[in-house]
Design a protein around this motif. Structure first.
Motif, PDB file in Angstrom:
ATOM      1  N   LEU A  98       0.836  -1.204   0.000  1.00 31.69           N
ATOM      2  CA  LEU A  98       0.000   0.000   0.000  1.00 31.69           C
ATOM      3  C   LEU A  98       0.874   1.258   0.000  1.00 31.69           C
ATOM      4  O   LEU A  98       0.558   2.239  -0.671  1.00 31.69           O
ATOM      5  CB  LEU A  98      -0.929   0.000   1.223  1.00 31.69           C
ATOM      6  N   ARG A  99       1.977   1.213   0.760  1.00 32.35           N
ATOM      7  CA  ARG A  99       2.842   2.405   0.795  1.00 32.35           C
ATOM      8  C   ARG A  99       3.393   2.744  -0.591  1.00 32.35           C
ATOM      9  O   ARG A  99       3.688   3.899  -0.888  1.00 32.35           O
ATOM     10  CB  ARG A  99       4.001   2.190   1.776  1.00 32.35           C
ATOM     11  N   ALA A 100       3.509   1.722  -1.466  1.00 34.75           N
ATOM     12  CA  ALA A 100       4.073   1.970  -2.798  1.00 34.75           C
ATOM     13  C   ALA A 100       3.182   2.850  -3.670  1.00 34.75           C
ATOM     14  O   ALA A 100       3.659   3.437  -4.640  1.00 34.75           O
ATOM     15  CB  ALA A 100       4.343   0.639  -3.504  1.00 34.75           C
ATOM     16  N   VAL A 101       1.895   2.933  -3.350  1.00 37.40           N
ATOM     17  CA  VAL A 101       1.003   3.769  -4.165  1.00 37.40           C
ATOM     18  C   VAL A 101       0.409   4.926  -3.368  1.00 37.40           C
ATOM     19  O   VAL A 101      -0.675   5.433  -3.699  1.00 37.40           O
ATOM     20  CB  VAL A 101      -0.143   2.947  -4.815  1.00 37.40           C
ATOM     21  N   VAL A 102       1.082   5.318  -2.290  1.00 43.06           N
ATOM     22  CA  VAL A 102       0.606   6.460  -1.507  1.00 43.06           C
ATOM     23  C   VAL A 102       1.742   7.473  -1.392  1.00 43.06           C
ATOM     24  O   VAL A 102       2.881   7.110  -1.116  1.00 43.06           O
ATOM     25  CB  VAL A 102       0.140   6.026  -0.111  1.00 43.06           C
ATOM     26  N   THR A 156      -1.722   7.422  -5.278  1.00 46.67           N
ATOM     27  CA  THR A 156      -1.186   7.892  -6.561  1.00 46.67           C
ATOM     28  C   THR A 156      -1.558   6.980  -7.716  1.00 46.67           C
ATOM     29  O   THR A 156      -1.344   7.338  -8.871  1.00 46.67           O
ATOM     30  CB  THR A 156       0.351   7.976  -6.483  1.00 46.67           C
ATOM     31  N   ASP A 157      -2.068   5.810  -7.402  1.00 48.03           N
ATOM     32  CA  ASP A 157      -2.422   4.881  -8.479  1.00 48.03           C
ATOM     33  C   ASP A 157      -3.309   3.783  -7.877  1.00 48.03           C
ATOM     34  O   ASP A 157      -3.392   3.637  -6.658  1.00 48.03           O
ATOM     35  CB  ASP A 157      -1.149   4.264  -9.077  1.00 48.03           C
ATOM     36  N   TYR A 158      -3.959   3.007  -8.741  1.00 56.73           N
ATOM     37  CA  TYR A 158      -4.692   1.824  -8.278  1.00 56.73           C
ATOM     38  C   TYR A 158      -3.710   0.748  -7.857  1.00 56.73           C
ATOM     39  O   TYR A 158      -2.514   0.804  -8.211  1.00 56.73           O
ATOM     40  CB  TYR A 158      -5.579   1.291  -9.405  1.00 56.73           C
ATOM     41  N   LEU A 159      -4.193  -0.251  -7.120  1.00 56.33           N
ATOM     42  CA  LEU A 159      -3.330  -1.345  -6.661  1.00 56.33           C
ATOM     43  C   LEU A 159      -4.182  -2.590  -6.475  1.00 56.33           C
ATOM     44  O   LEU A 159      -5.205  -2.548  -5.790  1.00 56.33           O
ATOM     45  CB  LEU A 159      -2.694  -0.985  -5.318  1.00 56.33           C
ATOM     46  N   SER A 160      -3.747  -3.684  -7.062  1.00 57.53           N
ATOM     47  CA  SER A 160      -4.434  -4.936  -6.727  1.00 57.53           C
ATOM     48  C   SER A 160      -3.464  -6.100  -6.820  1.00 57.53           C
ATOM     49  O   SER A 160      -2.363  -5.976  -7.354  1.00 57.53           O
ATOM     50  CB  SER A 160      -5.652  -5.151  -7.613  1.00 57.53           C
TER      51      SER A 160
END
Lengths: 247, 247, 247, 247, 247, 247
Positions: A98-102, A156-160
């Motif tokens: 989660l930290r990778a897209v925040v 900053t982006d979607y994540l799944s």
């Protein structure tokens, strides 16, 4: 043909129920086949000691299973007085992903506590947790935006995330259920962003090593799976992630 | 009039969803107002060491809350590495109450593990846990009867629990929600059987002691509440508890 | 007739030895039949975090048994590394009961640590602990009054506790010893104030539920018992609890 | 050019000192640049409960760092009373990787305990641990072969591990030291067999996600690195791994 | 002259009250000045795993202080969840000392559990524990002899312990109280047998090292002290330790 | 003659390798026969709470063994979640001994953390730890002197430790190895200063008590051993301990 009549590249039925709980700033119940996880995002207006006074936030994740989420009852970690290695590994993974897209500076000096509690387990609990936790987190950000505590969406982006693997016959499979997972030769978890990049890739061939060619096929299948998941996430939180909100 | 427009002797809306989970022998989701608890009953084909070779079974209960079941996130007991006194008190109470209405010799040398996991808390979690766990347990017994592992229903009577209390104005109230509970002068949990007897009575006047006359009123109100709950339990498991099944 | 020739409504011999220890602000050795408990009250000039800067004090209690206080040696809780549920339940009960008869604002921002250590156990250790701890606490308050650290006695009323129960023949009994307690059908602890009100009432019918009529008889007998105990407490600390000291 | 004048695709100086300790069946001191790890392999003539009577062995790994292996002293895990998530993750990884190249049926009902103790840390401790532990394990197997306790070498292939990564300028780098690792954008650990297949692949882009093209370059570089390591392992244990010993 | 008017070579008043507790096989309350310790000896009819089937017994000791045995209340070790280093050191010492004067083969395959619980502390708690525990143990052996479970007294000699030390002025002192101990330059515990030999000698000069000449004087004084203690022990258990009982 | 052909008063080969590790302020690898210990000294610029604002420093020690430092693998204390009594006893001893030869006021408000990690054990690990840790500590002090953080050497004298003992035949022996130690009748650890005084003396006759005459012989032999060790220490750190540096 798989035992539940799915094709090799077919995901299980997925459903994300937003605002599942009353108290947390953001929450969902995510259902993937028979796997069910409650994901909540709680905002705490301070950061861990190592981050103080740096103008940045933090995202911390915890993961647990109800004792009878599984076929055999497992002993409650609170009764044992310690958390297993598997649990630690998963909660570190969720937080890192989660930290990778925040953008932690946009988040500011606050902590987002992510709780993923598996109500029922049938394989893929860690990837379902990430996919669901991402939505819960964005819902919590939405609440902070609404309250004026945030000026901009920190995501900053979607994540799944999705699991892929290979059975003993070396067929590549998407979204393994518990039975498939426990007999797999190769097992891989893939976490991707909306822009099609990798946030985390963990493949293990404990039962049997895998070749470069097999790696390529697994990665391609994981890419397809995460795209489908992000399309569904967009239906739920697309308005919060609109262009002008994104950094 | 109470803040949610209930009368002093009126319970919150209650719902029990049987067979909520796939894996356990018995399970329910019990909802009382905004309080939601998943109760499961798991059968283990052996007993704790102190009971071995006595031809009798055992019922053990565990209770926990999701970290964000509450308004403020609470630290996960597995992370702290120990269970709080409150949790211990509640799980001992649940086990004791259920054992009071089970013929442990009919059960035979097996353990029923009761897990009560509070998904959302708004007061009355321990009484909801008991009321729901009783149903989950009887469902599990039903499964054992069906499989021929039991000859007779081990549950000897219905069982339900309710909270009663008094506010600062010394009004007697049935089924307190969180806000009422946290400001109450007197707080009492009453656990009763279908035949109208007490299994457990715990009243505390930490904020202010209570008189004999007040005790009488509280007990009478609790009696009414448990009767309503048992009528509802009967709708769900009445067939399993039919006369000819009972010891 | 009971095995020690007591009548059904007769207490065991009781003795409270004040100032038993040299170091604590207040202490007693309480003996009830063969049950012996050292109770001490220690004053700490600060309160727990949740109470800071509110002008109010706190009372915290801890309870333990020497390993060989019992017929069979029990494992030391410090060796096990954790406190049992029974211990937690009892120490929470002791603290709650004492707080019910103390004006925490008169006490001011200090904590009273109550330690109840059972030297020898023969039933009724929790009620003896409460009855003795109350005296130790008032002795400690006496010392603070003497030193001018308190202007007024913070204890607002007397407090004592007794067990009552019913044997298999459903005879009501006062002050059960270990053997009576371990074979009782119904077991109840009653904590009352000098003005005859209930601070706590805990009745359990694990072996067999009890009726409303039985509840009435148990409560009446407990009322008698606590009155006798308070008469004895008055002999020891009556001067400290004189009218003009009471709030 | 890197700060220690290495090329982007150049490993640090590596040394494996076999038979480093007197007591274990197999042991090495592995030095990779300034990273030093003592790896030992101990044979226990029984298996964990879940494997009993299946004719198969087990490999379990533990990993730790001396408190002052690092620039800042870290608190000893035995003093804290619990093992960190990082440690758990690493020891699970080491065990899994080694099991992938061992025929557990050839090993028979015995456990190999792998201990990796980092004496000095400068990046790449987990990959050095795997590369060294593999050698220690084969040395232990050699001893069992010599003693006639094994008929055949249980190791089925070579195994080594290396880290690769990308710096902020997105240069691909082999074998990152601590400083490079702590500022990397992407970090990947690659564990491969002598036949060029993957046993484990763990890539994380916490600081910045990575593309498919970048994944390809990282994997190719890791492949080169592990080949070099296996050439060196062969110098030390080549005789034990000779064709006719291999299953 | 010392603050309590004792001469430098004078012990404090000592008293040993045998059979202090009802349940243990042997027990005493030992009082040395203001130091009070309850010592009990419990017989368990089995030995720890490492001694099984060797025809020998074991003696294990545990030591604890009530929280308010000391001037400042100390936190209960069971609440902290771990035992301090000081406690561990003392209980290992007690066990070792007692085993030195017991013929473990005469004892047979049983464990003697020694519990030393300090009720009030004023220096010398570990030596008082050993002196008292020895008596409690012999009383327990007496009971086993009486019951015919032992043929012969397993204790082979008397045993007692005393502290000696030197103050800042380098005066040698016998039997230090808390104040003397906490300001001592040198501190020594001496444990001797009835035949005048050393079982344990622990001297520490943390505040200031000591010379060989000083060692001689300390040891001579300790010898005098232990002789006095053994004369007193003989009054209590002399009949059990009569010539014909000794091995 | 001893099994390794040493005379009764002969030490094993000893070697101290200074600056063994890269990160700590001071470190050595000490080898005594087959016993090997890594000792490091780390400087922390603060003191524990009980010493704050007193202008004095502190020395804290931790001790551990690698799991396979011993003939049989021992369970890692971090896995067990607690430190054994033996470990606690040793680390308290190391800290106490070093503090005896350090002027804590010259050290100033900082803590020296001593870590002794036994890589390979063959008897005498605690005395080797003290002898080595002393050198590591002085090296760390040397670094602080060099950096101008200290004006004067805080170590006030040399310090070393040795074991002596008696075998079953009552021969006195210097520097016992593991086999000698585990069969000894009497075991003694002696810690002395450069000026020939005792810092700590711990003799135990668990297997058989010892006489005053035997004590004299053991102490004399220990004195010889520590002198040899200090002559060797002087070769390594003599320049740092030169007259004008000493307080």
């Amino acid at each position: 043909m798989r035992k539940d009549e799915r094709a090799w590249n077919e995901m299980r039925h997925i459903q994300i129920e937003p605002h599942y709980l009353k108290h947390p700033e953001g929450s969902v119940l995510i259902t993937v086949g028979d796997t069910k996880v409650i994901c909540s995002a709680s905002i705490e207006e301070r950061v861990p000691p190592f981050l103080r006074n740096q103008g940045k936030g933090w995202i911390a994740a915890e993961y647990a299973m109800l004792p009878r989420a599984t076929q055999q009852r497992t002993i409650r970690e609170s009764s044992k007085g310690k958390v297993t290695g598997r649990t630690m590994e998963i909660q570190r993974l969720i937080g890192r992903a989660l930290r990778a897209v925040v953008d932690l500076e946009v988040l500011g000096e606050r902590t987002v506590w992510i709780d993923c509690d598996v109500i029922q387990a049938d394989g893929g609990t860690r990837t379902a947790s990430i996919t669901g936790a991402y939505v819960a987190m964005v819902l919590a950000f939405g609440k902070l935006l609404e309250q004026g505590k945030l000026k901009k969406m920190p995501a900053t982006d979607y994540l799944s995330a999705i699991s892929v693997g290979m059975n003993k016959e070396r067929d590549v499979l998407l979204d393994l259920d518990y039975e498939e997972d426990s007999t797999a030769a190769v097992d891989m978890n893939i976490i991707m962003t909306g822009s099609g990049e990798f946030v985390e890739l963990q493949g293990t061939g404990e039962e049997s090593p895998f070749s470069y060619r097999e790696l390529e096929r697994l990665v391609a299948l994981g890419n397809d799976g995460t795209r489908q998941l992000m399309a569904y996430q967009q239906e739920i939180i697309g308005n919060l992630m609109k262009e002008d909100n994104l950094s």
